[in-house]
Scaffold this active site. Structure first.
Site, PDB file in Angstrom:
ATOM      1  N   LYS B 179       0.872  -1.166   0.000  1.00  0.00           N
ATOM      2  CA  LYS B 179       0.000   0.000   0.000  1.00  0.00           C
ATOM      3  C   LYS B 179       0.905   1.210   0.000  1.00  0.00           C
ATOM      4  O   LYS B 179       1.698   1.412   0.927  1.00  0.00           O
ATOM      5  CB  LYS B 179      -0.885   0.022   1.256  1.00  0.00           C
ATOM      6  CG  LYS B 179      -1.671   1.336   1.380  1.00  0.00           C
ATOM      7  CD  LYS B 179      -2.435   1.478   2.697  1.00  0.00           C
ATOM      8  CE  LYS B 179      -3.074   2.866   2.769  1.00  0.00           C
ATOM      9  NZ  LYS B 179      -3.649   3.160   4.098  1.00  0.00           N
ATOM     10  N   SER B 181       1.062   5.207   0.023  1.00  0.00           N
ATOM     11  CA  SER B 181       0.294   6.428   0.238  1.00  0.00           C
ATOM     12  C   SER B 181       1.058   7.686  -0.144  1.00  0.00           C
ATOM     13  O   SER B 181       0.568   8.784   0.080  1.00  0.00           O
ATOM     14  CB  SER B 181      -0.119   6.532   1.709  1.00  0.00           C
ATOM     15  OG  SER B 181      -0.938   5.453   2.060  1.00  0.00           O
ATOM     16  N   GLY B 205      -2.708   4.328  -1.898  1.00  0.00           N
ATOM     17  CA  GLY B 205      -3.025   4.605  -0.506  1.00  0.00           C
ATOM     18  C   GLY B 205      -3.898   5.824  -0.309  1.00  0.00           C
ATOM     19  O   GLY B 205      -4.116   6.242   0.811  1.00  0.00           O
TER      20      GLY B 205
END
Lengths: 310, 310, 310, 310
Positions: B179, B181, B205
């Site tokens: 993930k 971000s 993300g």
């Protein structure tokens, strides 16, 4: 009334179409670090065979901060002579002060620029807020004989042109677009969204996020890597514009590492080295930019060869 | 031999399919700042009607650093009870030390997590280089009973999980994805490119760059905004996956400002306020996170209403 | 009414005198990464011969984020048993949430801490503005049975405790000082200036700027390097306090490079390596902190030997 | 052989004594933004009554990036005419390219500069490593007819002149010192330490850390605030040099906020506004620097009045 207003009054005029790919051309030097106009013209002849929308002259990759004003203008004049009339010549004319920018903009237009690319002034970065920058770009656009393209390049300037300032400036009839080299795709998408009533055009400032920029609404790119792999970038443009995203993705992916190498990682000296490998005149930069070390040259070659370009 | 190795040996196993949209769920509190499990379950019932791939529990938006370990695990257990078996439960289990992360990972698996999301340890950020992070994630993945998803969130950690470390870790059979971000779309594209032989899955993300992430090869998103506009994000997913990019772009553009408001600009308190407006339980955060000021609440509302969501 | 208010009411009480030098002690581990209380006590016996004002336990150099809460408290209890009553024990008790910080503060006081050192919560750094931090530290100080020392360490937290917040908090009767590890001497001078009516004490958070901090009004230092060169730092204190600035300068200058090596450059693993060379128990860190490479060890040795310490 | 080498050969020459206080003078403009030489001379007459060591012309506070090269040189020539022979004139001559810096350095010397202040080139900041900067400053110093002072101002340039480069360059016989505006007192102390065999002189680049810089071995300061409170800064110098540190501290503390206001916080427009209040010609800046807002003017006044200066 400003020069622009005198010329254009309140007429609605179609904005200059910026869509397409531009190499921000490098400046070849002689062994003594003088501008090598001969080699420049030879590069231009090669670029003429590539379906570029036009050329950017005096962008960061042209080492414009290292040229005298006379050299900056003379290079533009030289390019104009070689460039077919249907190709767009976008010339950097941004200086630290507003008055110097206004003057250089006029000289660039007189030398044959179709548009000017105006970088954010940045030395007093703590004071370059939206108010200062809106005033600066407005004055420049008011007086410019040719359309103005904003230029945001935080890696060099240490400054982000605030999004609100971009949206405000997009309403100026003589400001036609933005070259954004920051690579923040959320910002690019939002700029496209918030200027959609303005016929405002966004150009990706680097090949690394060109496809993503097209995806969120950009219309083209000014890409250092186009000095080296110009045909490939025009092909990427074609794939994006025609919605062939799967093919585009595969091509885009192979361009990220070579692009990073000639920009963020190793800079203009690497760009000029790679140009040599691909049949263009690159050569040394002006001091204090240093030639690549052997290790850097090898790293650079690796970024191209591991992606199938060498 | 580790738990994972004992269980899996050298067998080639299909990696868990992560593709889709996940809300990183918020944690409702009572007036005394205790976890409000009742309100949590009511939120879960509403989320059950949205075609999410699953839920992320104990992500940044769940205020996990403010929960005790017991609370962290109990929330996961509560979610698991409510969640249909075909929905994926991804639980945050990252701690600063490797040993604590290993232990919490086991507890999360025992509590019903299908996968764990392991954030980069960051307190000694100057020492968290590729060597340290590869060792950390490798040890965690070696011993984890469930697949591991790497979690890069530089805005909170002040640290970027190095790309080389990601590529190295993608080869671990128990590390199934990342993930990211950070929002650097060039990096995301390059990670997809360099892990393409590994069946490694990248999740955006944040909703601000979800479409661009799909465009360069991501398979889904863990998006704070999905707590508020979950159906819309699943619709954006559907448009991207089915190649309807023009429609996707229009939807994506309207999501950027609301998303920025509930993440980068105003944070978890804004996310919880917006949840209230859209029929979910949000409410106050644990201290020291402060409630929004009136001006901030108005700004937040503006970001939703000006984009047609309120 | 809070614990502190119940105990102290509105009485004016003399604030705890913090002036002097403190090593923020390292935590020795066994080969299995368990806390090695035996080695810890042996270090404490050696520190007992140095004229420190006291010890800081559970500062950044103690790897406190890698210890469980039980270990954090047990180490404080162990130190308290060894430490002469006239030496000050300052214990780190800062957690991300206010409620966890309040609870750990009580446990630290019960374990024998004379004061607590409370780091700025930092995970949601975008939301940790003056309002949030003032509220956090006020709640903690209101309830703490022992005086509170604020702790600003931006290199680890990515966050600067705002100067206005420090000035505001200096008025709290149970907040007695600040450990500032940022090294911004202008800020330190200004904090001393703006809190001069408050009997508020500033401690330099690193040996590199200890003399300059004394010069602008600090009263002492919490210095990682004091784990290694404790006598020398107490000597530097003596020279500064007695106005022997010329001698102080020569000593200070020789401490900058060793200090940088065991903090900013090479971190806790280097501190523990240097401790070994100077007769203390250092040893390995908990994962994910890695041991020094051979090149780093050599570099570390060079920083000490070139300044005449090895 | 370079100009400098031709002139000086291998002779050991005493380095120019830089010790003392310098205002980096502001440039007054007319209402049309032209340089106002008349007002400049009136300022100079007032400065003549203050025991400055000399003046810095074309520092950041002189808006040098906004002046043409002709203006830059003409201002130096004007100052030279007014300045008593025993006062040192230090002129900024740093440009982005080495060749432009070499040429401007010669012009500044011909216009009467006793020394030149050469800022780090910074546009290609990613490439301005120690190698590039050492080569740049060496070439400039080799050819300069007057001594060179290095100039590190990271707040404007986004670049720190590496400490190793400073140490290396300190060995050049025509490089006599460094103006460091970064405010990192540990760095300043270390530079003094590592250049102590070189007769290399460090000047604090801001009044906020002037006393601390003296404390660790600096010999003077180039301070924007000296344009406003010149006598007070010379008094602070006298107190530091004569070892009256207690008195120095009280004076230093009252200067920090006014100094921050005219530099980091509100910049050159604030400096020029404050000059007005103290009897000098300040006035407007060149665009794009904006005049202060009313709120900023009030804030500025507060920083001076709350410290007893207005």
């Amino acid at each position: 009334a400003s020069a622009w207003k005198r010329a254009h009054g309140h007429k609605a005029t179609a904005k200059l179409d910026l869509s397409g790919i531009y190499p921000p051309i490098a400046t070849p030097f002689t062994a003594r670090e003088d501008v090598d106009y001969q080699k420049l013209e030879e590069n231009l002849q090669k670029y003429a065979k590539i379906p570029f929308k036009g050329l950017v002259v005096q962008g960061s990759n042209g080492e414009y901060p290292y040229l005298t004003e006379e050299e900056q203008v003379e290079v533009v004049r030289t390019v104009r002579r070689s460039l077919p009339a249907d190709k767009l010549l976008m010339a950097g004319s941004g200086c630290e002060s507003t008055r110097a920018t206004v003057q250089l903009t006029e000289k660039m237009a007189a030398a044959g620029a179709d548009a000017v690319l105006v970088v954010t002034p940045c030395f007093y970065k703590g004071k370059m807020d939206a108010r200062a920058l809106v005033q600066h770009f407005t004055k420049v656009a008011d007086s410019s004989p040719v359309p103005v393209v904003l230029y945001n390049v935080p890696a060099n300037t240490g400054l982000e042109l605030p999004l609100d300032a971009v949206v405000h400036l997009s309403q100026h009839p003589n400001i036609v677009g933005l070259k954004d080299s920051g690579g923040d795709i959320t910002r690019i998408g939002l700029i496209v969204h918030k200027t959609k009533t303005q016929d405002f055009q966004v150009l990706a400032g680097s090949a690394g996020f060109l496809m993503a920029a097209y995806c969120v609404g950009a219309v083209g790119g000014v890409c250092a890597l186009a000095n080296v792999l110009g045909g490939e970038l025009c092909e990427l443009e074609r794939l994006c514009v025609s919605g062939r995203w799967e093919e585009a993705r595969l091509l885009q992916q192979r361009l990220i590492e070579p692009n990073a190498a000639v920009t963020r990682k190793l800079g203009v000296p690497a760009l000029k080295q790679a140009m040599q490998w691909f049949g263009y005149h690159g050569g040394a930069c002006r001091s204090p930019l240093q030639p690549l070390t052997d290790a850097e040259t090898q790293q650079l070659r690796g970024e191209f060869s591991s992606n199938g370009w060498l």
